[in-house]
Design a protein around this motif. Structure first.
Motif, PDB file in Angstrom:
ATOM      1  N   ILE A 193      -5.667 -20.186  -5.974  1.00  0.00           N
ATOM      2  CA  ILE A 193      -5.108 -18.853  -6.171  1.00  0.00           C
ATOM      3  C   ILE A 193      -5.270 -18.071  -4.876  1.00  0.00           C
ATOM      4  CG2 ILE A 193      -5.138 -16.789  -7.617  1.00  0.00           C
ATOM      5  CD1 ILE A 193      -4.525 -19.328  -9.197  1.00  0.00           C
ATOM      6  N   ASN A 194      -4.160 -17.546  -4.339  1.00  0.00           N
ATOM      7  CA  ASN A 194      -4.176 -16.920  -3.016  1.00  0.00           C
ATOM      8  C   ASN A 194      -3.726 -15.461  -3.089  1.00  0.00           C
ATOM      9  OD1 ASN A 194      -3.569 -19.967  -2.725  1.00  0.00           O
ATOM     10  ND2 ASN A 194      -4.270 -19.398  -0.691  1.00  0.00           N
ATOM     11  N   PRO A 195      -4.643 -14.542  -3.403  1.00  0.00           N
ATOM     12  CA  PRO A 195      -4.282 -13.121  -3.472  1.00  0.00           C
ATOM     13  C   PRO A 195      -4.457 -12.417  -2.126  1.00  0.00           C
ATOM     14  CG  PRO A 195      -6.525 -13.401  -4.209  1.00  0.00           C
ATOM     15  CD  PRO A 195      -6.015 -14.784  -3.869  1.00  0.00           C
ATOM     16  N   PRO A 196      -3.702 -11.312  -1.905  1.00  0.00           N
ATOM     17  CA  PRO A 196      -3.939 -10.455  -0.739  1.00  0.00           C
ATOM     18  C   PRO A 196      -5.002  -9.404  -1.078  1.00  0.00           C
ATOM     19  CG  PRO A 196      -1.951  -9.773  -1.879  1.00  0.00           C
ATOM     20  CD  PRO A 196      -2.533 -10.900  -2.684  1.00  0.00           C
ATOM     21  N   PRO A 232      -6.017   5.771   7.506  1.00  0.00           N
ATOM     22  CA  PRO A 232      -5.785   4.594   8.351  1.00  0.00           C
ATOM     23  C   PRO A 232      -4.675   3.717   7.784  1.00  0.00           C
ATOM     24  CG  PRO A 232      -7.702   4.241   6.982  1.00  0.00           C
ATOM     25  CD  PRO A 232      -7.279   5.670   6.746  1.00  0.00           C
ATOM     26  N   PRO A 233      -4.097   2.850   8.604  1.00  0.00           N
ATOM     27  CA  PRO A 233      -3.092   1.912   8.088  1.00  0.00           C
ATOM     28  C   PRO A 233      -3.727   0.892   7.157  1.00  0.00           C
ATOM     29  CG  PRO A 233      -3.636   1.386  10.361  1.00  0.00           C
ATOM     30  CD  PRO A 233      -4.311   2.693  10.054  1.00  0.00           C
ATOM     31  N   ALA A 234      -2.931   0.328   6.273  1.00  0.00           N
ATOM     32  CA  ALA A 234      -3.450  -0.632   5.296  1.00  0.00           C
ATOM     33  C   ALA A 234      -3.822  -1.955   5.939  1.00  0.00           C
ATOM     34  CB  ALA A 234      -2.420  -0.857   4.188  1.00  0.00           C
ATOM     35  N   GLY A 235      -3.146  -2.318   7.019  1.00  0.00           N
ATOM     36  CA  GLY A 235      -3.421  -3.597   7.665  1.00  0.00           C
ATOM     37  C   GLY A 235      -2.563  -4.704   7.071  1.00  0.00           C
ATOM     38  N   VAL A 236      -2.906  -5.114   5.855  1.00  0.00           N
ATOM     39  CA  VAL A 236      -2.069  -6.041   5.087  1.00  0.00           C
ATOM     40  C   VAL A 236      -1.425  -5.223   3.972  1.00  0.00           C
ATOM     41  CG1 VAL A 236      -2.028  -8.075   3.597  1.00  0.00           C
ATOM     42  CG2 VAL A 236      -3.469  -8.050   5.633  1.00  0.00           C
ATOM     43  N   TYR A 237      -0.115  -5.230   3.924  1.00  0.00           N
ATOM     44  CA  TYR A 237       0.601  -4.274   3.077  1.00  0.00           C
ATOM     45  C   TYR A 237       1.079  -4.874   1.760  1.00  0.00           C
ATOM     46  CZ  TYR A 237       0.490  -1.287   7.192  1.00  0.00           C
ATOM     47  OH  TYR A 237       0.067  -0.524   8.255  1.00  0.00           O
ATOM     48  N   ILE A 238       0.370  -5.865   1.257  1.00  0.00           N
ATOM     49  CA  ILE A 238       0.664  -6.414  -0.065  1.00  0.00           C
ATOM     50  C   ILE A 238      -0.635  -6.448  -0.861  1.00  0.00           C
ATOM     51  CG2 ILE A 238       2.749  -7.693   0.521  1.00  0.00           C
ATOM     52  CD1 ILE A 238       1.032 -10.184   0.845  1.00  0.00           C
ATOM     53  N   ALA A 267       1.553  -8.500  -6.250  1.00  0.00           N
ATOM     54  CA  ALA A 267       2.467  -7.605  -6.965  1.00  0.00           C
ATOM     55  C   ALA A 267       3.538  -7.060  -6.037  1.00  0.00           C
ATOM     56  CB  ALA A 267       1.686  -6.446  -7.586  1.00  0.00           C
ATOM     57  N   GLY A 268       3.297  -7.110  -4.727  1.00  0.00           N
ATOM     58  CA  GLY A 268       4.285  -6.600  -3.783  1.00  0.00           C
ATOM     59  C   GLY A 268       3.677  -5.667  -2.756  1.00  0.00           C
ATOM     60  N   TYR A 269       4.518  -4.823  -2.183  1.00  0.00           N
ATOM     61  CA  TYR A 269       4.108  -3.951  -1.086  1.00  0.00           C
ATOM     62  C   TYR A 269       3.353  -2.710  -1.573  1.00  0.00           C
ATOM     63  CZ  TYR A 269       7.604  -6.567   1.638  1.00  0.00           C
ATOM     64  OH  TYR A 269       8.322  -7.550   2.264  1.00  0.00           O
ATOM     65  N   TYR A 270       2.552  -2.177  -0.663  1.00  0.00           N
ATOM     66  CA  TYR A 270       1.903  -0.878  -0.869  1.00  0.00           C
ATOM     67  C   TYR A 270       1.523  -0.341   0.505  1.00  0.00           C
ATOM     68  CZ  TYR A 270      -2.816  -2.006   0.582  1.00  0.00           C
ATOM     69  OH  TYR A 270      -3.910  -2.309   1.349  1.00  0.00           O
ATOM     70  N   SER A 271       1.162   0.915   0.555  1.00  0.00           N
ATOM     71  CA  SER A 271       0.587   1.499   1.772  1.00  0.00           C
ATOM     72  C   SER A 271      -0.572   2.395   1.365  1.00  0.00           C
ATOM     73  CB  SER A 271       1.634   2.311   2.545  1.00  0.00           C
ATOM     74  OG  SER A 271       1.977   3.497   1.821  1.00  0.00           O
ATOM     75  N   ASN A 272      -1.440   2.689   2.323  1.00  0.00           N
ATOM     76  CA  ASN A 272      -2.533   3.609   2.032  1.00  0.00           C
ATOM     77  C   ASN A 272      -2.009   5.015   1.727  1.00  0.00           C
ATOM     78  OD1 ASN A 272      -4.545   1.723   2.228  1.00  0.00           O
ATOM     79  ND2 ASN A 272      -5.238   2.309   4.270  1.00  0.00           N
ATOM     80  N   GLU A 296       1.120   5.338   6.567  1.00  0.00           N
ATOM     81  CA  GLU A 296       2.458   4.954   6.143  1.00  0.00           C
ATOM     82  C   GLU A 296       2.680   3.451   6.284  1.00  0.00           C
ATOM     83  OE1 GLU A 296       1.934   7.168   8.614  1.00  0.00           O
ATOM     84  OE2 GLU A 296       2.994   9.056   8.225  1.00  0.00           O
ATOM     85  N   PHE A 297       3.721   2.989   5.611  1.00  0.00           N
ATOM     86  CA  PHE A 297       4.187   1.625   5.804  1.00  0.00           C
ATOM     87  C   PHE A 297       4.670   1.518   7.246  1.00  0.00           C
ATOM     88  CE2 PHE A 297       6.958  -2.066   5.016  1.00  0.00           C
ATOM     89  CZ  PHE A 297       6.125  -2.822   4.211  1.00  0.00           C
TER      90      PHE A 297
END
Length: 337
Positions: A193-196, A232-238, A267-272, A296-297
């Motif tokens: 199982i490979n989650p972000p 701060p930026p999310a870094g990984v956006y999923i 589940a998909g994309y997100y941003s902080n 932001e994204f």
């Protein structure tokens, strides 16, 4: 009812797997590092007796033979779900603190099952998007990440810094698991199982504000007003909700079509910035304490993702970011956020 061994049962992801397994009527033995951790889980799930919830103490998963006794059971185990692996950057020795526990812990439990638990038919291992993603390539506009991808990190790169060490630990451990199955051809099948980024409600009896999983620390910091200057930026956006991730582990064990497969569970994309906006909606009194700058994204195109295998084979319907935030806030408030 299925007899299940769950490793690392007090961890953020594992406790949600444990909760779901118990709710479905399964009988679970979980490994923990100490009797203190075992008692915390008993206190979290007081409605289940020893016939449904048992414990095996494994103080150090990086020790050779660490799981040899844990895999033995009467009645015998049918599934093993292996989640125990470090995910934190508070380390002093990358090899000792990250690489060894992940790699030796993974290969060690597979050897223990092969030698001592012939009844086990399904093994599920929690890996990570870190074993899929190639961060040095950047955003890769238009590239579609899926289960076919592997992080190309080397042993030399692994020891450069803790984040590289973490990504390497997940990559090397998962590769070692697949190599073990290919070479040894055991009685059991393997799924990974490979989650972000994993967000979601916590169990207040098991965590403090200082011991939160790395992902949820972002929500904590926003609630506590620690991001007043800039987000701060999310870094990984999923991302994925921990409850959907827990269900994916169980479905992977239940469904024959999942055998021999990796699953990119997102589940998909997100941003902080989205996280911050949802927290403001839920907590108007802290809205002024969260910056409206940053988070932001990223501008321009970003890599894409293919989570169709998780949807089609495991039947996962993912929760929304807004629902996750709504359900997570009260659990963090319960421990002082």
């Amino acid at each position: 009812m299925t007899r299940v061994l769950l490793t690392g049962g007090s961890g953020f992801i594992a406790v949600h797997i444990l909760e779901a397994l118990l709710a479905q009527g399964h009988s679970v033995v979980t490994t923990v590092r100490s009797e203190t951790k075992a008692q915390m889980l008993r206190d979290t799930f007081p409605e289940y007796g020893e016939d449904k919830l048992g414990f095996s103490i494994v103080a150090d998963i990086a020790e050779h033979g660490a799981f040899d006794e844990a895999v033995k059971s009467d009645p015998p185990f049918e599934w093993v779900i292996h989640t125990a692996s470090p995910f934190h950057f508070n380390i002093t020795d990358t090899k000792k603190d990250l690489l060894d526990p992940a790699i030796i812990g993974t290969t060690g439990i597979l050897k223990a099952i092969q030698n001592n638990a012939p009844s086990v038919k399904r093994v599920i291992i929690t890996s990570s998007f870190a074993a899929v993603f190639s961060p040095e390539i950047g955003n890769r506009p238009g590239y579609i990440y899926s289960e076919k991808d592997w992080n190309p990190i080397t042993e030399e790169e692994a020891i450069q810094d803790p984040p590289s060490g973490y990504r390497a630990s997940k990559t090397f451990a998962e590769k070692a698991a697949w190599e073990f199955v290919e070479k040894e051809k055991p009685n059991f099948t393997l799924s990974t199982i490979n989650p972000p980024m994993v967000f979601g409600p916590i169990h207040p009896k098991l965590q403090t504000l200082d011991s939160l999983n790395t992902s949820n620390q972002r929500i904590r910091d926003m609630m506590l007003g620690k991001l007043q200057d800039e987000i701060p930026p999310a870094g990984v956006y999923i991302w994925v909700d921990v409850r959907d991730l827990a269900l994916a582990h169980i479905r992977a064990a239940e469904r024959p079509a999942a055998a021999g497969q990796r699953f990119f569970v997102t589940a998909g994309y997100y941003s902080n910035r989205e996280l911050a906006d949802d927290i403001r909606d839920q907590l108007p009194d802290v809205a002024s304490k969260i910056s409206t700058k940053g988070g932001e994204f990223p501008e321009g195109r970003y890599f894409e993702y293919d989570n169709s295998r998780t949807k089609d084979v495991l039947g996962i319907n993912f929760r929304s970011l807004k629902e996750m935030v709504k359900d997570t806030i009260p659990t963090l408030q319960a421990i002082g956020a």
